[in-house]
Design an enzyme around this catalytic site. Sequence first.
Site, PDB file in Angstrom:
ATOM      1  N   GLY A  39       0.802  -1.226   0.000  1.00  0.00           N
ATOM      2  CA  GLY A  39       0.000   0.000   0.000  1.00  0.00           C
ATOM      3  C   GLY A  39       0.828   1.265   0.000  1.00  0.00           C
ATOM      4  O   GLY A  39       0.570   2.194  -0.778  1.00  0.00           O
ATOM      5  N   GLN A  70      -7.388  -3.124  -3.761  1.00  0.00           N
ATOM      6  CA  GLN A  70      -8.216  -2.028  -3.250  1.00  0.00           C
ATOM      7  C   GLN A  70      -7.374  -0.816  -2.859  1.00  0.00           C
ATOM      8  O   GLN A  70      -7.861   0.286  -2.736  1.00  0.00           O
ATOM      9  CB  GLN A  70      -9.030  -2.594  -2.067  1.00  0.00           C
ATOM     10  CG  GLN A  70      -9.558  -1.636  -1.034  1.00  0.00           C
ATOM     11  CD  GLN A  70      -8.699  -1.629   0.216  1.00  0.00           C
ATOM     12  OE1 GLN A  70      -7.534  -2.005   0.194  1.00  0.00           O
ATOM     13  NE2 GLN A  70      -9.283  -1.193   1.335  1.00  0.00           N
ATOM     14  N   CYS A 172      13.327   5.768  19.693  1.00  0.00           N
ATOM     15  CA  CYS A 172      13.249   6.838  20.698  1.00  0.00           C
ATOM     16  C   CYS A 172      11.801   6.975  21.170  1.00  0.00           C
ATOM     17  O   CYS A 172      11.531   7.325  22.316  1.00  0.00           O
ATOM     18  CB  CYS A 172      13.661   8.178  20.106  1.00  0.00           C
ATOM     19  SG  CYS A 172      15.405   8.378  19.725  1.00  0.00           S
ATOM     20  N   CYS A 186      -4.293  -5.226   9.566  1.00  0.00           N
ATOM     21  CA  CYS A 186      -5.195  -4.655   8.564  1.00  0.00           C
ATOM     22  C   CYS A 186      -6.174  -5.696   8.050  1.00  0.00           C
ATOM     23  O   CYS A 186      -7.308  -5.372   7.719  1.00  0.00           O
ATOM     24  CB  CYS A 186      -4.421  -4.042   7.408  1.00  0.00           C
ATOM     25  SG  CYS A 186      -3.889  -2.366   7.726  1.00  0.00           S
ATOM     26  N   CYS A 243      17.618   5.964  24.343  1.00  0.00           N
ATOM     27  CA  CYS A 243      17.166   5.103  23.245  1.00  0.00           C
ATOM     28  C   CYS A 243      18.101   3.900  23.102  1.00  0.00           C
ATOM     29  O   CYS A 243      19.323   4.058  23.100  1.00  0.00           O
ATOM     30  CB  CYS A 243      17.134   5.906  21.938  1.00  0.00           C
ATOM     31  SG  CYS A 243      16.775   4.897  20.486  1.00  0.00           S
TER      32      CYS A 243
HETATM   33 ZN    ZN Z   1      16.534   6.560  18.935  1.00  0.00          ZN
END
Ligand code: ZN
Length: 269
Positions: A39, A70, A172, A186, A243
């Site tokens: 998509g 679709q 992050c 979906c 992170c």
């Molecule tokens: Zn990061």
Amino acid sequence: MLTEEQIQRYSRHIILKEVGGKGQQKLLDGKVLIIGAGGLGAPIALYLAAAGVGTIGIADADEVDITNLQRQVIHFTADVGKPKVESAAEKMRAINPDVTVRTYKEWVSAANIAGIIADYDFIIDGTDNFAAKFLINDACVQGNKPYSHGGILQFVGQTITVLPGQSTCYRCIFPEPPPKDAIPTCSQAGVIGVLPGVIGSIQATEAIKFLLGKGELLAGRILMYDALGMEFRNVAIKRNPNCPICGDNPTITVLRDELDALTVCDLEH
Ligand SMILES: [Zn+2]
């Protein structure tokens, strides 16, 4: 040096002061990899080919299914059963013979992704599952490859551009993939067909701006789109020093496949 035909083909770019002949040459010299020919990948591939991005890679191991048609507008009814990368490459070459299309009929994994992304200037995540999204983020951060993240479900979509070492990355915001089956897919929850057209077109715009070196990238802020309410929201998010991949002391030093997330958010199948 642009040919006479190229000057005509790209004339609506060339008259833009932000592009010009020099900018168009940058696009022709540019190399963009699209991961996912579904998509999101469909409008991204069509627009980047039309724009004259000179080398476009497209990676997807899937075949075209009738339930794809679709929303995956690069694939036609007659393509059902054909490898998606082959179907997409045919359309891209038909739009613009200037474009070199490289196809990768494989799923990205911890074992192959670094090699696939290495030769590209900009990467676009058009995938449909959290495992791929986290892997692409980690590989792009480690490989210092700018990339665009995109995600869609039902009537909502989101996108952010990641400049490794400079701006907020996907981890992050979401340090780990959600637990298995926490988010419907979906195929379970549905997706309005035009939604990937909106988000994918934004991702293609980011790739073009990156190659041109013009405008403000969608970095350090995530764009959220609600098609039912017809609202766009920009939310600024700072880079997270904790992170696990781009923080000050990253805990992820070797690429890994998020196996627990493999079946989650199977957005496009
Ligand atoms: Zn990061």
